[in-house]
Design a protein around this motif. Structure first.
Motif, PDB file in Angstrom:
ATOM      1  N   VAL A  33       0.833  -1.198   0.000  1.00  0.00           N
ATOM      2  CA  VAL A  33       0.000   0.000   0.000  1.00  0.00           C
ATOM      3  C   VAL A  33       0.873   1.256   0.000  1.00  0.00           C
ATOM      4  O   VAL A  33       0.604   2.204  -0.740  1.00  0.00           O
ATOM      5  CB  VAL A  33      -0.960  -0.006   1.218  1.00  0.00           C
ATOM      6  CG1 VAL A  33      -1.662   1.337   1.370  1.00  0.00           C
ATOM      7  CG2 VAL A  33      -1.980  -1.127   1.088  1.00  0.00           C
ATOM      8  N   SER A  36       0.811   4.215  -2.749  1.00  0.00           N
ATOM      9  CA  SER A  36       0.500   5.567  -2.292  1.00  0.00           C
ATOM     10  C   SER A  36       1.561   6.552  -2.765  1.00  0.00           C
ATOM     11  O   SER A  36       1.244   7.632  -3.282  1.00  0.00           O
ATOM     12  CB  SER A  36       0.392   5.568  -0.766  1.00  0.00           C
ATOM     13  OG  SER A  36       0.186   6.872  -0.290  1.00  0.00           O
ATOM     14  N   SER A  55      -2.744   6.733   1.578  1.00  0.00           N
ATOM     15  CA  SER A  55      -2.868   5.290   1.818  1.00  0.00           C
ATOM     16  C   SER A  55      -4.329   4.886   1.886  1.00  0.00           C
ATOM     17  O   SER A  55      -4.707   3.799   1.449  1.00  0.00           O
ATOM     18  CB  SER A  55      -2.163   4.902   3.121  1.00  0.00           C
ATOM     19  OG  SER A  55      -0.785   5.117   3.008  1.00  0.00           O
ATOM     20  N   GLU A  56      -5.164   5.753   2.439  1.00  0.00           N
ATOM     21  CA  GLU A  56      -6.599   5.475   2.537  1.00  0.00           C
ATOM     22  C   GLU A  56      -7.228   5.346   1.145  1.00  0.00           C
ATOM     23  O   GLU A  56      -8.048   4.467   0.889  1.00  0.00           O
ATOM     24  CB  GLU A  56      -7.305   6.571   3.345  1.00  0.00           C
ATOM     25  CG  GLU A  56      -8.762   6.301   3.591  1.00  0.00           C
ATOM     26  CD  GLU A  56      -9.037   5.001   4.353  1.00  0.00           C
ATOM     27  OE1 GLU A  56     -10.106   4.407   4.111  1.00  0.00           O
ATOM     28  OE2 GLU A  56      -8.191   4.569   5.168  1.00  0.00           O
ATOM     29  N   ARG A  59      -6.194   2.027  -0.190  1.00  0.00           N
ATOM     30  CA  ARG A  59      -6.963   0.951   0.464  1.00  0.00           C
ATOM     31  C   ARG A  59      -8.365   0.848  -0.132  1.00  0.00           C
ATOM     32  O   ARG A  59      -8.876  -0.255  -0.341  1.00  0.00           O
ATOM     33  CB  ARG A  59      -7.028   1.186   1.971  1.00  0.00           C
ATOM     34  CG  ARG A  59      -5.772   0.786   2.689  1.00  0.00           C
ATOM     35  CD  ARG A  59      -5.956   0.802   4.218  1.00  0.00           C
ATOM     36  NE  ARG A  59      -4.686   1.038   4.844  1.00  0.00           N
ATOM     37  CZ  ARG A  59      -4.166   2.231   5.143  1.00  0.00           C
ATOM     38  NH1 ARG A  59      -4.839   3.329   4.905  1.00  0.00           N
ATOM     39  NH2 ARG A  59      -2.980   2.327   5.698  1.00  0.00           N
ATOM     40  N   LYS A  60      -8.981   1.977  -0.413  1.00  0.00           N
ATOM     41  CA  LYS A  60     -10.315   1.972  -1.040  1.00  0.00           C
ATOM     42  C   LYS A  60     -10.243   1.366  -2.443  1.00  0.00           C
ATOM     43  O   LYS A  60     -11.115   0.590  -2.836  1.00  0.00           O
ATOM     44  CB  LYS A  60     -10.892   3.388  -1.096  1.00  0.00           C
ATOM     45  CG  LYS A  60     -11.342   3.905   0.251  1.00  0.00           C
ATOM     46  CD  LYS A  60     -11.859   5.332   0.142  1.00  0.00           C
ATOM     47  CE  LYS A  60     -12.220   5.873   1.520  1.00  0.00           C
ATOM     48  NZ  LYS A  60     -12.611   7.289   1.468  1.00  0.00           N
ATOM     49  N   LEU A  80      -8.060  -0.807  -3.467  1.00  0.00           N
ATOM     50  CA  LEU A  80      -7.837  -2.247  -3.297  1.00  0.00           C
ATOM     51  C   LEU A  80      -9.104  -2.951  -2.831  1.00  0.00           C
ATOM     52  O   LEU A  80      -9.366  -4.092  -3.227  1.00  0.00           O
ATOM     53  CB  LEU A  80      -6.672  -2.489  -2.329  1.00  0.00           C
ATOM     54  CG  LEU A  80      -5.308  -1.974  -2.793  1.00  0.00           C
ATOM     55  CD1 LEU A  80      -4.258  -2.212  -1.717  1.00  0.00           C
ATOM     56  CD2 LEU A  80      -4.897  -2.593  -4.116  1.00  0.00           C
ATOM     57  N   ASP A  81      -9.905  -2.270  -2.011  1.00  0.00           N
ATOM     58  CA  ASP A  81     -11.189  -2.848  -1.586  1.00  0.00           C
ATOM     59  C   ASP A  81     -12.085  -3.114  -2.794  1.00  0.00           C
ATOM     60  O   ASP A  81     -12.709  -4.172  -2.903  1.00  0.00           O
ATOM     61  CB  ASP A  81     -11.917  -1.908  -0.617  1.00  0.00           C
ATOM     62  CG  ASP A  81     -11.348  -1.916   0.786  1.00  0.00           C
ATOM     63  OD1 ASP A  81     -10.625  -2.879   1.139  1.00  0.00           O
ATOM     64  OD2 ASP A  81     -11.627  -0.957   1.537  1.00  0.00           O
ATOM     65  N   LYS A 134      -6.453  -9.106  -0.810  1.00  0.00           N
ATOM     66  CA  LYS A 134      -5.881  -8.089   0.060  1.00  0.00           C
ATOM     67  C   LYS A 134      -5.275  -8.741   1.285  1.00  0.00           C
ATOM     68  O   LYS A 134      -5.873  -9.630   1.878  1.00  0.00           O
ATOM     69  CB  LYS A 134      -6.975  -7.120   0.505  1.00  0.00           C
ATOM     70  CG  LYS A 134      -6.934  -5.787  -0.167  1.00  0.00           C
ATOM     71  CD  LYS A 134      -8.016  -4.884   0.337  1.00  0.00           C
ATOM     72  CE  LYS A 134      -7.626  -4.310   1.670  1.00  0.00           C
ATOM     73  NZ  LYS A 134      -8.571  -3.335   2.186  1.00  0.00           N
ATOM     74  N   HIS A 191      -2.809  -7.563   4.920  1.00  0.00           N
ATOM     75  CA  HIS A 191      -2.511  -6.381   5.727  1.00  0.00           C
ATOM     76  C   HIS A 191      -1.326  -5.631   5.116  1.00  0.00           C
ATOM     77  O   HIS A 191      -0.206  -6.130   5.083  1.00  0.00           O
ATOM     78  CB  HIS A 191      -2.202  -6.787   7.173  1.00  0.00           C
ATOM     79  CG  HIS A 191      -1.969  -5.613   8.063  1.00  0.00           C
ATOM     80  ND1 HIS A 191      -2.981  -4.763   8.432  1.00  0.00           N
ATOM     81  CD2 HIS A 191      -0.831  -5.124   8.615  1.00  0.00           C
ATOM     82  CE1 HIS A 191      -2.478  -3.812   9.193  1.00  0.00           C
ATOM     83  NE2 HIS A 191      -1.174  -4.007   9.319  1.00  0.00           N
ATOM     84  N   GLY A 192      -1.611  -4.449   4.588  1.00  0.00           N
ATOM     85  CA  GLY A 192      -0.553  -3.610   4.046  1.00  0.00           C
ATOM     86  C   GLY A 192      -0.146  -3.894   2.615  1.00  0.00           C
ATOM     87  O   GLY A 192       0.742  -3.237   2.076  1.00  0.00           O
TER      88      GLY A 192
END
Length: 157
Positions: free
Chosen positions: A24, A28, A35-36, A39-40, A42-43, A53, A55-56
């Motif tokens: 991530v 970023s 990073s948020e 993450r979105k 990747l979601d 996904k 963690h990280g």
């Protein structure tokens, strides 16, 4: 969703496919977003069944069979339609045919309605559901449910 985020997700997906795994923080930094935001992104890709996904980080899904059928149906869509149209010409009225749980086979369903009195055997939950209201005879084999591909597999199938 903006066009910019769609383009970024496409680029991220292609990068994950190429590299196998990305962090991530790398994404970023490389795309100059938070990073948020990554993450979105990747979601969304994860919900589409395109990546896994962790963690990280995010990883490529190495097994095509682990990609949901609804996602695979959109891959190479035009080619699948052309192939399905050709394959359906080989099917004649009153035949018994087997339709497996593949996305190309699912594409062929649209070409079967003009046929008369087909008996269709399948191990696909999605194909069975799509054909449930048709005029054809439908036989669904039993087996263990493979939830991602929505198919029945194993010795009973």
């Amino acid at each position: 969703m903006t066009r910019k985020s769609e383009q970024r997700r496409k680029i991220i997906y292609e990068r994950i496919q190429r590299e196998g795994s990305v962090k991530v923080t790398e994404l970023s930094n490389d795309y100059n977003v938070s990073s948020e935001t990554i993450r979105k992104d990747l979601d969304v890709l994860c919900e589409q069944g395109k990546i896994e996904k962790k963690h990280g980080s995010a990883n490529r899904i190495d097994k095509y069979s682990h990609i949901p059928l609804r996602v695979k149906r959109e891959d190479h869509r035009e080619e699948k339609i052309r192939m399905a149209a050709c394959a359906s010409k080989l099917i004649e009225d009153y035949q018994t045919i087997w339709l497996d749980a593949g996305s190309s086979v699912y594409t062929m369903l649209r070409f079967l309605s003009p046929r008369k009195n087909l008996t269709i055997d399948t191990n696909s939950i999605e194909i069975a559901t799509a054909l449930a209201g048709s005029h054809h005879r439908l036989i669904v084999v039993g087996g263990l449910l493979e939830p991602i591909g929505q198919s029945l597999v194993g010795p009973f199938a």
